[in-house]
Design a protein around this motif. Structure first.
Motif, PDB file in Angstrom:
ATOM      1  N   SER A  78      24.552  27.350  33.894  1.00 50.89           N
ATOM      2  CA  SER A  78      24.302  26.717  34.608  1.00 50.89           C
ATOM      3  C   SER A  78      25.773  25.703  34.825  1.00 50.89           C
ATOM      4  CB  SER A  78      23.466  25.816  35.097  1.00 50.89           C
ATOM      5  OG  SER A  78      23.220  24.713  34.144  1.00 50.89           O
ATOM      6  N   GLN A  79      26.247  24.465  33.605  1.00 48.44           N
ATOM      7  CA  GLN A  79      27.091  24.014  33.190  1.00 48.44           C
ATOM      8  C   GLN A  79      28.432  24.303  33.274  1.00 48.44           C
ATOM      9  OE1 GLN A  79      25.606  20.577  30.630  1.00 48.44           O
ATOM     10  NE2 GLN A  79      23.542  20.641  31.529  1.00 48.44           N
ATOM     11  N   SER A  80      28.523  25.570  33.246  1.00 47.65           N
ATOM     12  CA  SER A  80      29.548  26.688  32.102  1.00 47.65           C
ATOM     13  C   SER A  80      30.677  26.271  31.526  1.00 47.65           C
ATOM     14  CB  SER A  80      30.715  26.194  33.547  1.00 47.65           C
ATOM     15  OG  SER A  80      29.711  26.954  35.181  1.00 47.65           O
ATOM     16  N   LYS A  81      29.357  25.543  30.220  1.00 53.50           N
ATOM     17  CA  LYS A  81      30.038  24.782  28.914  1.00 53.50           C
ATOM     18  C   LYS A  81      29.217  25.495  27.713  1.00 53.50           C
ATOM     19  CE  LYS A  81      28.385  20.617  29.740  1.00 53.50           C
ATOM     20  NZ  LYS A  81      28.915  19.059  29.997  1.00 53.50           N
ATOM     21  N   MET A  82      30.093  24.629  26.771  1.00 53.50           N
ATOM     22  CA  MET A  82      29.440  25.207  25.119  1.00 53.50           C
ATOM     23  C   MET A  82      28.514  23.890  24.823  1.00 53.50           C
ATOM     24  SD  MET A  82      29.176  25.276  21.751  1.00 53.50           S
ATOM     25  CE  MET A  82      30.660  24.449  21.209  1.00 53.50           C
ATOM     26  N   LEU A  83      27.720  23.994  24.223  1.00 56.94           N
ATOM     27  CA  LEU A  83      26.680  23.229  24.389  1.00 56.94           C
ATOM     28  C   LEU A  83      25.636  23.292  23.041  1.00 56.94           C
ATOM     29  CD1 LEU A  83      24.837  22.979  27.572  1.00 56.94           C
ATOM     30  CD2 LEU A  83      25.735  21.077  26.111  1.00 56.94           C
ATOM     31  N   LYS A  84      25.261  22.181  22.076  1.00 54.62           N
ATOM     32  CA  LYS A  84      24.999  23.114  20.822  1.00 54.62           C
ATOM     33  C   LYS A  84      23.791  21.583  20.267  1.00 54.62           C
ATOM     34  CE  LYS A  84      25.934  22.585  16.130  1.00 54.62           C
ATOM     35  NZ  LYS A  84      27.015  22.915  14.713  1.00 54.62           N
ATOM     36  N   ASP A  85      22.902  22.150  20.187  1.00 51.36           N
ATOM     37  CA  ASP A  85      21.684  21.318  20.224  1.00 51.36           C
ATOM     38  C   ASP A  85      20.579  21.765  19.008  1.00 51.36           C
ATOM     39  OD1 ASP A  85      19.856  18.914  19.838  1.00 51.36           O
ATOM     40  OD2 ASP A  85      20.006  18.724  22.639  1.00 51.36           O
ATOM     41  N   GLU A  86      19.242  21.260  19.157  1.00 54.40           N
ATOM     42  CA  GLU A  86      17.358  21.756  18.516  1.00 54.40           C
ATOM     43  C   GLU A  86      17.333  22.671  19.618  1.00 54.40           C
ATOM     44  OE1 GLU A  86      16.812  21.680  15.431  1.00 54.40           O
ATOM     45  OE2 GLU A  86      17.868  21.665  15.098  1.00 54.40           O
ATOM     46  N   SER A  87      17.277  24.128  19.381  1.00 54.09           N
ATOM     47  CA  SER A  87      16.123  24.415  20.603  1.00 54.09           C
ATOM     48  C   SER A  87      15.486  25.569  20.081  1.00 54.09           C
ATOM     49  CB  SER A  87      17.096  25.185  21.409  1.00 54.09           C
ATOM     50  OG  SER A  87      17.252  25.287  22.776  1.00 54.09           O
ATOM     51  N   GLU A  88      14.036  26.117  20.660  1.00 54.24           N
ATOM     52  CA  GLU A  88      13.588  27.265  20.652  1.00 54.24           C
ATOM     53  C   GLU A  88      13.612  28.545  20.873  1.00 54.24           C
ATOM     54  OE1 GLU A  88       9.694  26.036  22.779  1.00 54.24           O
ATOM     55  OE2 GLU A  88       8.960  25.012  21.322  1.00 54.24           O
ATOM     56  N   ILE A  89      13.730  30.010  19.359  1.00 52.97           N
ATOM     57  CA  ILE A  89      14.296  30.824  20.399  1.00 52.97           C
ATOM     58  C   ILE A  89      12.012  31.387  20.870  1.00 52.97           C
ATOM     59  CG2 ILE A  89      14.599  32.827  18.916  1.00 52.97           C
ATOM     60  CD1 ILE A  89      15.351  31.878  16.469  1.00 52.97           C
ATOM     61  N   PRO A  90      12.075  31.992  21.771  1.00 56.22           N
ATOM     62  CA  PRO A  90      11.518  32.571  21.958  1.00 56.22           C
ATOM     63  C   PRO A  90      11.450  33.704  22.174  1.00 56.22           C
ATOM     64  CG  PRO A  90      13.074  32.291  23.664  1.00 56.22           C
ATOM     65  CD  PRO A  90      13.771  32.244  22.601  1.00 56.22           C
ATOM     66  N   PHE A  91      10.753  34.338  21.069  1.00 55.54           N
ATOM     67  CA  PHE A  91       9.848  35.506  20.084  1.00 55.54           C
ATOM     68  C   PHE A  91       8.797  35.915  21.204  1.00 55.54           C
ATOM     69  CE2 PHE A  91      12.265  34.107  16.261  1.00 55.54           C
ATOM     70  CZ  PHE A  91      12.937  34.525  16.137  1.00 55.54           C
ATOM     71  N   PRO A  92       9.042  37.684  20.606  1.00 59.03           N
ATOM     72  CA  PRO A  92       7.601  37.457  21.542  1.00 59.03           C
ATOM     73  C   PRO A  92       6.447  36.459  21.911  1.00 59.03           C
ATOM     74  CG  PRO A  92       9.044  39.649  20.862  1.00 59.03           C
ATOM     75  CD  PRO A  92       9.230  38.407  20.301  1.00 59.03           C
TER      76      PRO A  92
END
Ligand SMILES: [Zn+2]
Length: 280
Positions: A231-245
């Motif tokens: 949505s912001q059309s850019k590069m972002l880096k941060d801690e985030s969750e991987i939604p495995f099944p």
């Protein structure tokens, strides 16, 4: 599985050595060397290519040249693997306890094979040892190898020095997963929609993370870094969750927006820095 993957790489490297007059293989040359009959035809939506015996059919509806090229070599990889009885029986043995395991693993192997055709791994490793291992390398390497960012993403995962998962996401209609039961649809209901959502179109796990993968059509929560990058059309880096099944895992995520897609890397272990990389 890594042993099987290495055999696929060998099959691809042998085919290039044997049939291609150039290091960047020409699809036509490889196919005539392998005596493959190639045609274009209308295939059902969502099927880019298929093969039967020594005939390869490429979906004539594919508009994107890079996607078409990747599909062409994906189908050649199918042929090479399925011609090799020892390899397919080893794969069957390896996947016999997993539901749909053979088919899914075969598709992963064909993507690996296609990426090797387009970007030899030794050259790719040299590149990240000078440029660093990060999500921006995907676009840099795509330009460098004159290859598609999708193929580059897959090959980047193959040569990754750490435990990571690489994905390519596009916005579009996401079908309900036919294999999901109604009960699991409700428990994992945030992952499948019948409307337009940013979703995974390709996913690849590094050899060290071969026990984890994100399926095609995985949708991320609306506030996820991947959706924010879009949505912001850019590069972002941060801690985030991987939604495995069936579970979620927190790790460092890099998400890069480019031309209506998001390329993302989930680092389950941190990649070495440029300084560390010069040491090995
Ligand atoms: Zn396939």
């Amino acid at each position: 599985m890594n042993r099987i993957e290495n055999q696929v790489i060998d099959l691809v490297q042998n085919a290039v050595q044997k049939y291609s007059s150039t290091k960047n293989p020409n699809f036509g040359e490889i196919c005539s060397g392998l005596r493959l009959d190639v045609m274009e035809g209308v295939l059902p939506d969502g099927i880019d290519g298929m093969h039967s015996g020594n005939r390869i059919i490429i979906n004539s509806q594919i508009q994107n040249e890079e996607r078409k090229r990747f599909t062409q070599f994906h189908e050649v990889a199918h042929y090479l693997i399925e011609e090799n009885g020892d390899l397919t029986s080893e794969l069957r043995k390896y996947t016999c306890s997993q539901e749909d395991g053979y088919k899914r693993s075969l598709e992963v192997l064909c993507n690996i094979g296609a990426a090797e055709f387009l970007m030899p791994r030794e050259k790719f490793r040299k590149l990240y040892k000078t440029k660093g291992f990060n999500v921006e390398l995907i676009l840099y390497a795509a330009h460098h190898f004159r290859s598609s960012p999708i193929a580059t993403t897959i090959q980047l995962a193959q040569v990754a020095p750490n435990k990571c998962i690489a994905v390519v996401c596009e916005n579009g209609l996401v079908p309900n997963a036919p294999a999901l039961s109604q009960a699991s649809f409700f428990t994992t209901g945030n992952q499948y929609y019948n409307k337009s959502k940013l979703h995974v179109i390709y996913s690849a796990s590094s050899p060290a993370a071969s026990d984890r993968w994100l399926g095609k059509y995985t949708v991320f929560p609306d506030d996820h870094l991947v959706n924010q990058a879009y949505s912001q059309s850019k590069m972002l880096k941060d801690e985030s969750e991987i939604p495995f099944p069936s579970w979620k895992e927190l790790c460092t995520c890099e998400a890069l927006y480019n031309r209506n897609r998001v390329y993302a890397l989930f680092h389950l272990t941190p990649p070495p820095s440029l300084d560390q990389m010069t040491l090995f």
